[in-house]
Write a protein that holds these residues in place. Structure first.
Motif, PDB file in Angstrom:
ATOM      1  N   VAL A 142       0.854  -1.186   0.000  1.00  0.00           N
ATOM      2  CA  VAL A 142       0.000   0.000   0.000  1.00  0.00           C
ATOM      3  C   VAL A 142       0.889   1.234   0.000  1.00  0.00           C
ATOM      4  N   GLN A 143       0.650   2.124  -0.919  1.00  0.00           N
ATOM      5  CA  GLN A 143       1.452   3.333  -1.021  1.00  0.00           C
ATOM      6  C   GLN A 143       0.675   4.517  -0.444  1.00  0.00           C
ATOM      7  N   ALA A 144       1.324   5.244   0.444  1.00  0.00           N
ATOM      8  CA  ALA A 144       0.721   6.470   0.980  1.00  0.00           C
ATOM      9  C   ALA A 144       0.997   7.620   0.015  1.00  0.00           C
ATOM     10  N   HIS A 145      -0.039   8.372  -0.326  1.00  0.00           N
ATOM     11  CA  HIS A 145       0.105   9.482  -1.261  1.00  0.00           C
ATOM     12  C   HIS A 145      -0.224  10.780  -0.521  1.00  0.00           C
ATOM     13  N   VAL A 146       0.736  11.289   0.213  1.00  0.00           N
ATOM     14  CA  VAL A 146       0.524  12.520   0.971  1.00  0.00           C
ATOM     15  C   VAL A 146       0.709  13.708   0.027  1.00  0.00           C
ATOM     16  N   THR A 147      -0.404  14.318  -0.358  1.00  0.00           N
ATOM     17  CA  THR A 147      -0.340  15.463  -1.262  1.00  0.00           C
ATOM     18  C   THR A 147      -0.394  16.788  -0.513  1.00  0.00           C
ATOM     19  N   ASN A 148      -0.863  16.747   0.713  1.00  0.00           N
ATOM     20  CA  ASN A 148      -0.974  17.972   1.510  1.00  0.00           C
ATOM     21  C   ASN A 148      -0.325  17.706   2.871  1.00  0.00           C
ATOM     22  N   TRP A 149       0.963  18.055   2.994  1.00  0.00           N
ATOM     23  CA  TRP A 149       1.693  17.786   4.228  1.00  0.00           C
ATOM     24  C   TRP A 149       1.171  18.617   5.396  1.00  0.00           C
ATOM     25  N   PHE A 150       0.708  19.823   5.121  1.00  0.00           N
ATOM     26  CA  PHE A 150       0.151  20.657   6.195  1.00  0.00           C
ATOM     27  C   PHE A 150      -1.068  19.986   6.805  1.00  0.00           C
ATOM     28  N   LEU A 151      -1.958  19.473   5.948  1.00  0.00           N
ATOM     29  CA  LEU A 151      -3.155  18.781   6.436  1.00  0.00           C
ATOM     30  C   LEU A 151      -2.761  17.525   7.206  1.00  0.00           C
ATOM     31  N   ARG A 226      -7.411   9.780   6.113  1.00  0.00           N
ATOM     32  CA  ARG A 226      -7.754   9.294   4.774  1.00  0.00           C
ATOM     33  C   ARG A 226      -7.636  10.425   3.754  1.00  0.00           C
ATOM     34  N   ALA A 227      -8.045  11.623   4.148  1.00  0.00           N
ATOM     35  CA  ALA A 227      -7.941  12.775   3.246  1.00  0.00           C
ATOM     36  C   ALA A 227      -6.487  13.163   2.997  1.00  0.00           C
ATOM     37  N   ALA A 228      -5.624  12.942   4.012  1.00  0.00           N
ATOM     38  CA  ALA A 228      -4.231  13.368   3.895  1.00  0.00           C
ATOM     39  C   ALA A 228      -3.335  12.289   3.305  1.00  0.00           C
ATOM     40  N   ILE A 233      -9.282   7.949  -1.954  1.00  0.00           N
ATOM     41  CA  ILE A 233     -10.438   7.303  -1.337  1.00  0.00           C
ATOM     42  C   ILE A 233     -11.405   8.378  -0.860  1.00  0.00           C
ATOM     43  N   SER A 234     -12.705   8.140  -1.030  1.00  0.00           N
ATOM     44  CA  SER A 234     -13.711   9.126  -0.629  1.00  0.00           C
ATOM     45  C   SER A 234     -13.578   9.454   0.857  1.00  0.00           C
ATOM     46  N   HIS A 235     -13.767  10.728   1.185  1.00  0.00           N
ATOM     47  CA  HIS A 235     -13.605  11.182   2.570  1.00  0.00           C
ATOM     48  C   HIS A 235     -14.422  12.445   2.797  1.00  0.00           C
ATOM     49  N   MET A 236     -14.551  12.845   4.054  1.00  0.00           N
ATOM     50  CA  MET A 236     -15.249  14.076   4.416  1.00  0.00           C
ATOM     51  C   MET A 236     -14.476  15.294   3.916  1.00  0.00           C
ATOM     52  N   PRO A 237     -15.156  16.442   3.777  1.00  0.00           N
ATOM     53  CA  PRO A 237     -14.431  17.677   3.458  1.00  0.00           C
ATOM     54  C   PRO A 237     -13.442  18.005   4.564  1.00  0.00           C
ATOM     55  N   TRP A 238     -12.273  18.502   4.179  1.00  0.00           N
ATOM     56  CA  TRP A 238     -11.220  18.751   5.166  1.00  0.00           C
ATOM     57  C   TRP A 238     -11.643  19.776   6.202  1.00  0.00           C
TER      58      TRP A 238
END
Length: 266
Positions: A142-151, A226-228, A233-238
């Motif tokens: 499983v690869q983690a795709h952190v696109t927003n490090w601040f979040l 999950r968002a970060a 994957i579907s998730h709640m608004p940040w």
């Protein structure tokens, strides 16, 4: 102010030294559960002759991406609660070990805050430990795709502090003999109903449950990570995740510190 920070740092360093002495038991305590979940659901099931019943169309890789942030949230919650509630059960016991801590040149609320902060450090370590497990244990890494490090940092820190605040509330409110019972009737249910093994959006077909779990703080930990970590994957608004985490942190922190003060002064 200088004495305040020096005393606060002294407590943190003292707890850190104790943790380093018991680092291997700490790793076993926080790593065993996510390791077993990953091994069973992302290695054993995909390699069974009958196939993975949880794989769906996306296979085990997709389920692993769903599971990764959820297991990070579970590691945060269990580590945060255990790091505060379990030591408090002995410190508030017959020996009253807590009296040694409150004699340091700090207000009582700062002693409680130090417990929350130190448990947050352990929770963050526990959550980050799950990531390398997800790379090597599953049959399809499983690869983690952190696109927003601040979040990611914000959710990780807020979730860890929240877990510590909940641990402080439990440890200062529950009889030491009932700590095990609390884990059974509170911690385990909020974990299974915390959107750990499924995204919150997938509960849309069970509307009463989808709204009912919104009172569960671990839902926002799972959805925030999950968002970060796996934004595909579907998730709640940040923004909803951030507001909810800050709300639960403020409420549980206030109740936990107030319960700690009442228990110490009683």
């Amino acid at each position: 102010m200088r004495i305040f920070f020096k005393a606060f740092l002294g407590l943190v360093l003292r707890d850190l030294r104790v943790l380093m002495r018991e680092f291997v038991p700490f790793l076993l305590r926080v790593g065993m559960q996510p390791l077993l979940f990953l091994f069973v659901f992302t290695y054993i099931l995909p390699n069974m002759s009958g196939g993975n019943p949880l794989g769906g169309q996306g296979g085990s890789a997709e389920f692993g991406e769903i599971l990764l942030p959820g297991l990070m949230a579970v590691a945060i919650m269990f580590s945060g609660i255990a790091a505060v509630a379990l030591p408090l059960s002995s410190e508030f016991g017959i020996t009253r070990e807590i009296d040694d801590r409150v004699m340091c040149p700090l207000p009582l609320w700062a002693v409680a805050l130090e417990k929350i902060c130190f448990s947050a450090i352990q929770s963050m370590m526990a959550a980050l430990l799950v990531i390398p497990m997800a790379l090597y244990v599953p049959s399809h890494p499983v690869q983690a795709h952190v696109t927003n490090w601040f979040l990611f940092v914000l959710v990780l820190a807020a979730s860890s502090l929240l877990a510590g605040a909940l641990g402080l509330l439990i440890g200062s409110s529950v009889n030491p003999k009932q700590i095990g019972l609390v884990f059974s009737i509170l911690v385990v249910p909020i974990t299974f109903l915390g959107c750990v093994y499924y995204p919150w959006a997938w509960l849309s077909s069970i509307r009463w449950l989808q709204f009912g779990v919104l009172f569960n703080p671990i839902v926002y930990m799972s959805e925030g990570l999950r968002a970060a970590v796996t934004p595909g994957i579907s998730h709640m608004p940040w923004w909803a995740i951030g507001v909810a985490l800050m709300f639960f942190l403020a409420v549980l922190g206030h109740l936990g510190i107030r319960g700690f003060l009442r228990r110490v002064l009683s």
